[in-house]
Design an enzyme around this catalytic site. Structure first.
Site, PDB file in Angstrom:
ATOM      1  N   GLU A 110      54.033  50.201  33.102  1.00 46.32           N
ATOM      2  CA  GLU A 110      53.372  48.928  33.370  1.00 46.32           C
ATOM      3  C   GLU A 110      53.677  48.482  34.800  1.00 46.32           C
ATOM      4  O   GLU A 110      52.774  48.182  35.583  1.00 46.32           O
ATOM      5  CB  GLU A 110      53.864  47.881  32.371  1.00 46.32           C
ATOM      6  CG  GLU A 110      53.302  46.493  32.617  1.00 46.32           C
ATOM      7  CD  GLU A 110      53.960  45.437  31.734  1.00 46.32           C
ATOM      8  OE1 GLU A 110      53.362  44.361  31.576  1.00 46.32           O
ATOM      9  OE2 GLU A 110      55.079  45.676  31.223  1.00 46.32           O
ATOM     10  N   HIS A 111      54.961  48.402  35.130  1.00 42.07           N
ATOM     11  CA  HIS A 111      55.408  48.050  36.478  1.00 42.07           C
ATOM     12  C   HIS A 111      56.177  49.236  37.053  1.00 42.07           C
ATOM     13  O   HIS A 111      57.027  49.801  36.372  1.00 42.07           O
ATOM     14  CB  HIS A 111      56.368  46.857  36.467  1.00 42.07           C
ATOM     15  CG  HIS A 111      55.858  45.651  35.746  1.00 42.07           C
ATOM     16  ND1 HIS A 111      56.238  45.345  34.452  1.00 42.07           N
ATOM     17  CD2 HIS A 111      55.007  44.678  36.136  1.00 42.07           C
ATOM     18  CE1 HIS A 111      55.640  44.227  34.078  1.00 42.07           C
ATOM     19  NE2 HIS A 111      54.885  43.795  35.075  1.00 42.07           N
TER      20      HIS A 111
ATOM     21  N   GLN B 255      63.492  42.896  32.843  1.00 43.82           N
ATOM     22  CA  GLN B 255      62.601  43.420  31.813  1.00 43.82           C
ATOM     23  C   GLN B 255      63.287  43.432  30.455  1.00 43.82           C
ATOM     24  O   GLN B 255      62.683  43.109  29.428  1.00 43.82           O
ATOM     25  CB  GLN B 255      62.144  44.836  32.174  1.00 43.82           C
ATOM     26  CG  GLN B 255      61.241  44.894  33.383  1.00 43.82           C
ATOM     27  CD  GLN B 255      59.997  44.048  33.237  1.00 43.82           C
ATOM     28  OE1 GLN B 255      59.258  44.192  32.274  1.00 43.82           O
ATOM     29  NE2 GLN B 255      59.768  43.150  34.186  1.00 43.82           N
TER      30      GLN B 255
ATOM     31  N   HIS C  22       7.739  60.635  26.406  1.00 46.01           N
ATOM     32  CA  HIS C  22       8.409  60.145  27.605  1.00 46.01           C
ATOM     33  C   HIS C  22       7.590  60.499  28.847  1.00 46.01           C
ATOM     34  O   HIS C  22       7.347  59.667  29.716  1.00 46.01           O
ATOM     35  CB  HIS C  22       9.813  60.758  27.735  1.00 46.01           C
ATOM     36  CG  HIS C  22      10.849  60.093  26.896  1.00 46.01           C
ATOM     37  ND1 HIS C  22      10.808  60.075  25.528  1.00 46.01           N
ATOM     38  CD2 HIS C  22      11.979  59.416  27.259  1.00 46.01           C
ATOM     39  CE1 HIS C  22      11.859  59.423  25.061  1.00 46.01           C
ATOM     40  NE2 HIS C  22      12.590  59.012  26.097  1.00 46.01           N
TER      41      HIS C  22
ATOM     42  N   GLU D 239      13.401  68.618  27.210  1.00 45.87           N
ATOM     43  CA  GLU D 239      14.003  67.923  26.079  1.00 45.87           C
ATOM     44  C   GLU D 239      13.050  67.774  24.899  1.00 45.87           C
ATOM     45  O   GLU D 239      13.439  67.261  23.843  1.00 45.87           O
ATOM     46  CB  GLU D 239      14.504  66.536  26.525  1.00 45.87           C
ATOM     47  CG  GLU D 239      15.662  66.614  27.513  1.00 45.87           C
ATOM     48  CD  GLU D 239      16.273  65.261  27.837  1.00 45.87           C
ATOM     49  OE1 GLU D 239      15.888  64.266  27.193  1.00 45.87           O
ATOM     50  OE2 GLU D 239      17.156  65.209  28.726  1.00 45.87           O
TER      51      GLU D 239
ATOM     52  N   ASN E  88      52.476  41.893  20.947  1.00 43.45           N
ATOM     53  CA  ASN E  88      53.362  42.887  20.344  1.00 43.45           C
ATOM     54  C   ASN E  88      52.538  44.042  19.768  1.00 43.45           C
ATOM     55  O   ASN E  88      51.316  44.113  19.930  1.00 43.45           O
ATOM     56  CB  ASN E  88      54.266  42.234  19.291  1.00 43.45           C
ATOM     57  CG  ASN E  88      53.468  41.638  18.134  1.00 43.45           C
ATOM     58  OD1 ASN E  88      52.323  42.007  17.865  1.00 43.45           O
ATOM     59  ND2 ASN E  88      54.073  40.701  17.424  1.00 43.45           N
TER      60      ASN E  88
ATOM     61  N   TYR F  71      44.623  35.930  24.520  1.00 46.86           N
ATOM     62  CA  TYR F  71      45.809  35.831  23.671  1.00 46.86           C
ATOM     63  C   TYR F  71      47.031  35.616  24.560  1.00 46.86           C
ATOM     64  O   TYR F  71      47.264  36.374  25.507  1.00 46.86           O
ATOM     65  CB  TYR F  71      45.990  37.096  22.835  1.00 46.86           C
ATOM     66  CG  TYR F  71      47.140  36.953  21.855  1.00 46.86           C
ATOM     67  CD1 TYR F  71      46.938  36.321  20.635  1.00 46.86           C
ATOM     68  CD2 TYR F  71      48.412  37.413  22.166  1.00 46.86           C
ATOM     69  CE1 TYR F  71      47.992  36.155  19.748  1.00 46.86           C
ATOM     70  CE2 TYR F  71      49.467  37.246  21.283  1.00 46.86           C
ATOM     71  CZ  TYR F  71      49.248  36.612  20.073  1.00 46.86           C
ATOM     72  OH  TYR F  71      50.291  36.432  19.193  1.00 46.86           O
TER      73      TYR F  71
END
Length: 428
Positions: free
Chosen positions: A326-327, A258, A419, A414, A213, A128
Site C-alpha cells: 500500500e505504502h 502502521q 452490419h 465475422e 476490514n 465507506y
C-alpha cells in the site's frame, strides 16, 4: 517481529510468501455472503439486526441517518486546531483531485469521422469510512472531498457508530468540510450491501469507495457488477526499502505508525545493509515502549512486522513488486536507479524526510490505496474514478463512405452481413 537474513533456513520460504494475492478466507466469504443475502431480502430490518450484532448499537430506521443539524453542530464545536487541520487537508486533496480530473476532447480519425470523449461525475456514490479503534477522520477527506471535487451531487457516507449510537464528532466535522450529503451510522459488510442494493431508508448508489476490514473488502468484491467498485483497500500496511543512508529512528517510527492501526496491519523493512537492519530492530523495540496503543501494537509487532536483509537493493525492489505494498518508503542514494524498478506500490514516499503519515493526512493524493497485494491490479483512488466516460462518434456521408470497405471486410469475416449493410445502405 521476525528478522530474516539470507543464511536463515526459512529465508527462501519467506521470500516466496511475499508474493501475495488479495483473497478472502472461506470463513470471511461465507459470512459476507449471508450478510448480503439478508440485506437484499430484508432491507432495514437486516441492517439494524447486524448493527446490533456487530457494533452493539440498538437503532431504529429513523435513527440510521445522522441529522444535518448534528453534523453542523460537530463542525461548530470543533476546536480551532482540528478545524485548521481539516481545512488544510481539504485544500490539498481538492487541489490535487481537480488537477487529476479527465477532460473531454475531440478530433478525427483517418476516415474523417469526428470522435471524442466526455466525462460526467457519477450521480450518487457511496463512501465507506472505517471506525473501529480509531475514527478515520482523514478517510473522510480522502474519499468524500475527491467526490466533491469531481462534481458528484450525492455523496453518501456509511460509518460505524459506537454502542451508544453516536458517531465521533471529529469525524462528523470532517464529513461536513469534505462535502458529504448523507451520513448513515452503519458499518461492516452490511453497509456495503445497503449501499449496493438499497434499503427502505438508503437509496442505492452507483459506485462504492473507501477502505475497510476483510469483511468490508469481501463485500465490495461480492457486490462488484451490481455497482462499480473503486479498489480493494483493506488493513493498512507499509514496506520500507532502504540502503545504508536510511535513518534507523525514522524507519522504526514509520513501522510503528502502521502497526498502531492494530488487527491485520502489516509493516516490513527490507535493506541491503546489515548494520541498518540491526539498528532498526533496536529502534522499534525502544520506541514501541513509549507509545500509547500497546493493545494494538503488541499483536502486530509479534505477527505482522518483518525485517529482511537482501543481497542488493535491486533484489529488494523485486520483492517490493511481489509484495505490492500500500505504502512504500524508498530511501536510497541511488534513487534514479531503484525508483524506476518499482511498479506495484500504491504510493511511494521518497527519502528520509517523507513520512507516510503526511500522506495519510495532508499531502494531497488519496490515502485510500490497494492493500493485500491488490496493487498489482489496482491503483489508489483518483479523481477520475468519480467520472463516467462516454465516447462520441459523428460521421458525415463522406466519412461513412470512407469507413464502408473496412466495415464490409469485418462483417464478412465475422458472418454479420447486416452490419455491413447498415453502412453500405448509407453510401449508395
Amino acid at each position: 517481529m521476525k528478522v530474516l537474513r539470507p543464511k536463515d533456513s526459512d529465508y527462501s520460504a519467506a521470500v516466496t510468501a511475499l508474493n501475495r494475492r488479495a483473497e478472502a478466507s472461506d470463513a470471511v466469504r461465507d459470512v459476507v455472503t449471508d450478510v448480503i443475502k439478508a440485506v437484499r431480502e430484508r432491507g432495514d430490518a437486516a441492517v439494524l439486526e447486524l448493527v446490533e450484532k456487530f457494533d452493539g448499537a440498538k437503532l431504529t430506521s429513523a435513527q440510521m441517518r445522522v441529522p444535518q443539524a448534528e453534523i453542523d453542530a460537530a463542525w461548530n464545536k470543533a476546536d480551532a486546531m482540528l478545524r485548521s487541520a481539516l481545512e488544510a487537508s481539504h485544500r490539498n486533496v481538492t487541489a490535487f483531485a481537480k488537477r487529476s480530473l479527465r477532460q473531454g476532447w475531440n478530433g478525427r480519425n483517418e476516415q474523417g469521422a469526428e470522435l471524442g470523449e466526455v466525462f460526467h461525475p457519477f450521480e450518487r456514490v457511496g463512501c465507506y469510512v472505517p471506525g473501529g479503534t480509531a475514527p478515520l477522520v482523514s478517510t473522510a477527506i480522502m474519499t468524500v472531498a475527491i467526490a466533491a471535487a469531481a462534481g458528484v451531487p450525492e455523496i453518501v457516507v456509511c460509518t460505524p457508530c459506537g454502542r451508544d449510537g453516536t458517531v465521533n464528532p471529529g469525524l462528523l466535522a470532517a464529513l461536513k468540510v469534505a462535502g458529504a450529503t448523507e451520513v448513515y451510522k452503519i458499518g461492516g459488510s452490511q453497509a456495503i450491501a445497503a449501499l449496493a442494493f438499497g434499503t427502505e431508508t438508503i437509496r442505492p448508489v452507483v459506485k462504492i469507495f473507501g477502505p475497510g476490514n476483510s469483511y468490508v473488502v469481501e463485500a465490495k468484491r461480492q457486490c462488484f457488477g451490481v455497482v462499480s467498485i473503486d479498489l480493494l483497500p483493506g488493513p493498512s500496511e507499509v514496506l520500507i526499502l532502504a540502503d545504508k543512508s536510511g535513518n534507523a529512528a525514522f524507519i522504526a517510527a514509520d513501522i510503528l505508525a502502521q502497526a498502531e492501526h492494530g488487527k491485520d496491519s502489516m509493516a516490513g523493512f527490507i535493506t541491503d545493509d546489515a548494520a541498518l537492519l540491526d539498528a532498526v530492530v533496536a529502534e522499534v523495540e525502544t520506541q514501541s515502549k513509549t507509545l500509547s496503543r500497546q493493545a494494538q501494537l503488541a499483536p502486530v509487532l509479534e505477527k505482522g512486522v518483518f525485517c529482511m536483509l537482501v543481497p542488493s537493493l535491486e533484489e529488494g525492489a523485486r520483492l517490493v513488486n511481489d509484495f505490492a505494498p500500500e505504502h512504500l518508503s524508498l530511501i536510497t542514494t541511488r534513487e534514479e536507479v531503484i525508483l524506476p524498478l518499482i511498479r506495484t506500490a500504491g504510493a511511494i514516499f521518497l527519502g528520509n524526510h517523507s513520512p507516510v503519515a503526511v500522506g495519510d493526512f495532508l499531502a494531497g493524493p488519496s490515502h485510500t490505496l490497494p492493500t493485500g497485494g491488490s496493487g498489482k491490479s489496482f491503483p489508489g483512488i483518483t479523481a477520475d474514478m468519480f467520472q463516467r466516460r462516454t465516447s462520441i462518434i459523428r460521421l458525415n456521408r463522406e466519412s461513412c463512405a470512407n469507413s464502408e470497405p473496412v466495415v464490409r471486410a469485418f462483417s464478412q469475416v465475422e458472418g454479420l452481413d447486416a452490419h455491413g449493410r447498415s453502412v453500405s445502405i448509407r453510401c449508395s
